[in-house]
Design a protein around this motif. Structure first.
Motif, PDB file in Angstrom:
ATOM      1  N   THR A  37      -5.776 -20.562 -18.545  1.00 40.81           N
ATOM      2  CA  THR A  37      -5.254 -21.541 -17.802  1.00 40.81           C
ATOM      3  C   THR A  37      -6.244 -22.339 -17.144  1.00 40.81           C
ATOM      4  O   THR A  37      -5.897 -23.386 -16.460  1.00 40.81           O
ATOM      5  CB  THR A  37      -4.576 -20.458 -16.676  1.00 40.81           C
ATOM      6  N   THR A  38      -7.309 -22.049 -17.029  1.00 43.53           N
ATOM      7  CA  THR A  38      -8.627 -22.673 -16.375  1.00 43.53           C
ATOM      8  C   THR A  38      -9.763 -22.435 -17.463  1.00 43.53           C
ATOM      9  O   THR A  38      -9.976 -21.456 -17.724  1.00 43.53           O
ATOM     10  CB  THR A  38      -8.839 -22.238 -15.146  1.00 43.53           C
ATOM     11  N   HIS A  39     -10.526 -23.634 -17.491  1.00 41.75           N
ATOM     12  CA  HIS A  39     -11.887 -23.390 -18.153  1.00 41.75           C
ATOM     13  C   HIS A  39     -12.739 -24.438 -17.547  1.00 41.75           C
ATOM     14  O   HIS A  39     -12.566 -25.398 -16.693  1.00 41.75           O
ATOM     15  CB  HIS A  39     -11.648 -23.693 -19.617  1.00 41.75           C
ATOM     16  N   ALA A  40     -14.032 -24.390 -17.861  1.00 41.64           N
ATOM     17  CA  ALA A  40     -15.086 -25.299 -17.522  1.00 41.64           C
ATOM     18  C   ALA A  40     -15.624 -26.167 -18.736  1.00 41.64           C
ATOM     19  O   ALA A  40     -16.919 -26.749 -18.565  1.00 41.64           O
ATOM     20  CB  ALA A  40     -16.292 -24.645 -16.863  1.00 41.64           C
ATOM     21  N   ALA A  41     -15.115 -26.272 -19.843  1.00 47.45           N
ATOM     22  CA  ALA A  41     -15.562 -26.896 -20.944  1.00 47.45           C
ATOM     23  C   ALA A  41     -15.205 -28.368 -20.583  1.00 47.45           C
ATOM     24  O   ALA A  41     -14.569 -28.930 -19.738  1.00 47.45           O
ATOM     25  CB  ALA A  41     -14.299 -26.716 -21.983  1.00 47.45           C
ATOM     26  N   PRO A  42     -16.465 -29.308 -21.112  1.00 43.08           N
ATOM     27  CA  PRO A  42     -16.292 -30.700 -20.852  1.00 43.08           C
ATOM     28  C   PRO A  42     -15.228 -31.403 -21.091  1.00 43.08           C
ATOM     29  O   PRO A  42     -14.496 -30.952 -22.421  1.00 43.08           O
ATOM     30  CB  PRO A  42     -17.676 -31.207 -21.675  1.00 43.08           C
ATOM     31  N   GLU A  43     -14.734 -32.481 -20.611  1.00 43.67           N
ATOM     32  CA  GLU A  43     -13.633 -33.469 -20.969  1.00 43.67           C
ATOM     33  C   GLU A  43     -13.664 -33.748 -22.201  1.00 43.67           C
ATOM     34  O   GLU A  43     -14.807 -33.964 -22.910  1.00 43.67           O
ATOM     35  CB  GLU A  43     -13.725 -34.604 -20.225  1.00 43.67           C
ATOM     36  N   GLY A  44     -12.470 -33.475 -23.269  1.00 47.17           N
ATOM     37  CA  GLY A  44     -12.726 -33.754 -24.587  1.00 47.17           C
ATOM     38  C   GLY A  44     -13.010 -32.526 -25.492  1.00 47.17           C
ATOM     39  O   GLY A  44     -12.737 -32.792 -26.818  1.00 47.17           O
ATOM     40  N   ALA A  45     -13.413 -31.554 -24.802  1.00 48.96           N
ATOM     41  CA  ALA A  45     -13.945 -30.317 -25.779  1.00 48.96           C
ATOM     42  C   ALA A  45     -12.839 -29.723 -26.518  1.00 48.96           C
ATOM     43  O   ALA A  45     -11.700 -29.577 -25.790  1.00 48.96           O
ATOM     44  CB  ALA A  45     -14.886 -29.618 -25.089  1.00 48.96           C
TER      45      ALA A  45
END
Length: 55
Positions: A37-45
């Motif tokens: 539901t939530t993550h800190a992966a970079p945009e587009g990863a």
């Protein structure tokens, strides 16, 4: 977090900070079924949509 309520934007910021401290770790917030539901992966990863939580 209060009960089942949380702020996804704040949680993502915390995850980002933790990943800077330990870049070898990936941190996700899951629902009871293992859906991310939530993550800190970079945009587009590319990330998985869920994690198997059955044991």
């Amino acid at each position: 977090m209060i009960g089942t309520e949380y702020n996804p934007k704040a949680l993502k910021s915390i995850f980002h900070t933790l990943m800077l401290i330990g870049p070898d770790f990936e941190i996700y917030f899951l629902d009871a079924q293992g859906n991310i539901t939530t993550h800190a992966a970079p945009e587009g990863a590319e990330i998985m949509g869920s994690i198997d939580v059955e044991q």
